[in-house]
Design an enzyme around this catalytic site. Structure first.
Site, PDB file in Angstrom:
ATOM      1  N   CYS A  27     -45.197  10.910 -52.599  1.00  0.00           N
ATOM      2  CA  CYS A  27     -45.657  10.145 -51.426  1.00  0.00           C
ATOM      3  C   CYS A  27     -46.636   8.184 -51.852  1.00  0.00           C
ATOM      4  O   CYS A  27     -47.771   8.306 -52.007  1.00  0.00           O
ATOM      5  CB  CYS A  27     -47.106  10.963 -51.826  1.00  0.00           C
ATOM      6  SG  CYS A  27     -48.015  11.166 -53.843  1.00  0.00           S
ATOM      7  N   ALA A  32     -44.968  21.300 -59.124  1.00  0.00           N
ATOM      8  CA  ALA A  32     -45.787  22.170 -57.848  1.00  0.00           C
ATOM      9  C   ALA A  32     -47.221  21.363 -57.697  1.00  0.00           C
ATOM     10  O   ALA A  32     -48.050  21.965 -56.150  1.00  0.00           O
ATOM     11  CB  ALA A  32     -45.622  23.973 -58.741  1.00  0.00           C
ATOM     12  N   GLY A  49     -50.475  22.788 -55.728  1.00  0.00           N
ATOM     13  CA  GLY A  49     -50.294  23.822 -55.002  1.00  0.00           C
ATOM     14  C   GLY A  49     -50.084  23.924 -53.490  1.00  0.00           C
ATOM     15  O   GLY A  49     -49.527  25.541 -52.431  1.00  0.00           O
TER      16      GLY A  49
END
Length: 337
Positions: free
Chosen positions: A265, A140, A143
Site C-alpha cells: 500500500c 495476514a 485480517g
C-alpha cells in the site's frame, strides 16, 4: 476565506500531518509520479476526501443494509468488469466520501460488513481462489484480506501468518468476528517469521498472498511522533530487502503450478516495481501474467498509474476515486515441473 468552523477543521488537520514524512514524500514522489503527485498528495493529506468500501460478510448477510445502500445510490464494485469475479463477493461503494460506522466486536456474534480500501480487493481477486485449495496469507494482520478471501470461496486450508505478536491478536479477533466456527477449523493462525515459511512448509500451498510490510503512505503521513517518523524514513531503504526475502520464502512454499500475488500500500517504486524485477530476474521458475486490460475495464472506479510492467497495477488516489495506494503484480505463477 475560510469560515471559522472550516478554519478550525483545517488547522486541526494541519497539526496531524507529519511534516517530516510529507517533505520526504514530496521529494520522492514528485520525481516518480510527476504531475500526478499533486492530485495524489491532495487526497492523501485530506481524510475528508477518503472513501470506504463496504464488504458484506456472506456468513451473516446484511439484507436490510443492502436495500438501504442501494436507495442511497451505492453500487457494487467490479460489476461486470471482471469475468472471474466471484458472485459470492458483494462490495458496495459510493462516489462521495463517507464512512459507515464500524461494528463492535462481540464474542459469538458475526459482523455483517467490513470497511476497507476498495483497491485492497485486487490482490485477493488475483488469487482466483477455488473451493478446497490450500492458501497462505503470509503477512495476514489485521485480517481484512483473509476475510475477503473467505468471501470468495471455502479453502481446504487457510494459513494466516503474522510475525508481530500484537498484530496476531488483532488478526485472531478479526477472524472470530467474521468467520463461523465450522470454517474456523480450516484456518491456522501462526506467529512465524515469514522469511522462514518456505523452509518450514516447502511446496505446500496452491495460492500464496504476500501483502508485504511497506511504507504505508497513508498512515505514515499522520505519524504523531516526528522522531519516530524520521527513524522510519531512515530505515525505509531496508524494506525492499525484507520484501524480496519474504517473496523468495513464499515461492518456496508454493506448489509447482501455483499462484503467487504480492501487494503493498505504498507508491514507492523501490518497494514495488524494483522488488518484482529482482524476483523475476533471479527466479527461473516464475512467470508474470499480462493484466494490462484491467486498467481499461476498471477505470470507472479506479485511477491507475503506468508501471512499465505488464504484470502489475498501481492504483493511485484521485478525486472521487480515493482508493489506494495499492501495488499488485497480477500475478506470478510457477511453471509446472
Amino acid at each position: 476565506m475560510l469560515t471559522p468552523l472550516k478554519a478550525k477543521s483545517e488547522g486541526k488537520l494541519a497539526k496531524q500531518i507529519c511534516r517530516v514524512v510529507l517533505d520526504h514524500f514530496d521529494k520522492q514522489y514528485s520525481k516518480e509520479l510527476g504531475d500526478s503527485w499533486n492530485t495524489v498528495r491532495n487526497v492523501l493529506i485530506s481524510p475528508s476526501l477518503w472513501q470506504y468500501a463496504i464488504l458484506f460478510n456472506r456468513f451473516n448477510y446484511p439484507f436490510e443494509l443492502e436495500k438501504d445502500l442501494l436507495l442511497k445510490g451505492y453500487h457494487t464494485l467490479f460489476q461486470g468488469s471482471l469475468p472471474s469475479y466471484p458472485t459470492s463477493v458483494k462490495c458496495y461503494l459510493s462516489r462521495t466520501p463517507n464512512r459507515m460506522p464500524s461494528e463492535r466486536h462481540q464474542l459469538g456474534h458475526l459482523k455483517k460488513y467490513y470497511l476497507l480500501n476498495a483497491a485492497s480487493l485486487f490482490p485477493v481477486l488475483a488469487l482466483e481462489l477455488r473451493h478446497g485449495e490450500s492458501v497462505l496469507d503470509l503477512c495476514a494482520a489485521p485480517g481484512g484480506k483473509s476475510v475477503a478471501l473467505l468471501q470468495c470461496a471455502c479453502p481446504g486450508y487457510l494459513h494466516c501468518n503474522e510475525y508481530d505478536s500484537l498484530r496476531v491478536r488483532w488478526l485472531r479477533k478479526t477472524l472470530e468476528s467474521f468467520i463461523p466456527p465450522p470454517l474456523i477449523n480450516v484456518i491456522k493462525v501462526s506467529e512465524l517469521d515469514g522469511r522462514e515459511m518456505g523452509d518450514a512448509q516447502p511446496e505446500t500451498f496452491d495460492k500464496v498472498l504476500v501483502d508485504a510490510p511497506c511504507s504505508n503512505d497513508r498512515s505514515w503521513l499522520f505519524s504523531s511522533d516526528s522522531e519516530k517518523a524520521a527513524h522510519r524514513i531512515h530505515q525505509r531503504n531496508n524494506l525492499p530487502v525484507l520484501q524480496v526475502e519474504l517473496l523468495r520464502s513464499a515461492i518456496r512454499a508454493l506448489r509447482p503450478g501455483g499462484l503467487l500475488v504480492y501487494s503493498t500500500c505504498t507508491l514507492s517504486k523501490a518497494e514495488n516495481q524494483c522488488v518484482i524485477s529482482e524476483i523475476l530476474n533471479s527466479s527461473s521458475n516464475m512467470a508474470p501474467v499480462d493484466i494490462s486490460g484491467i486498467t481499461r475495464t476498471c477505470s470507472q472506479d479506479f485511477t491507475f498509474f503506468p508501471t512499465d510492467q505488464e504484470c502489475s497495477l498501481l492504483v493511485i488516489p484521485d478525486k472521487a476515486k480515493a482508493w489506494g495506494p495499492m501495488y499488485i503484480p497480477y500475478w506470478c505463477t510457477t511453471f509446472i515441473i
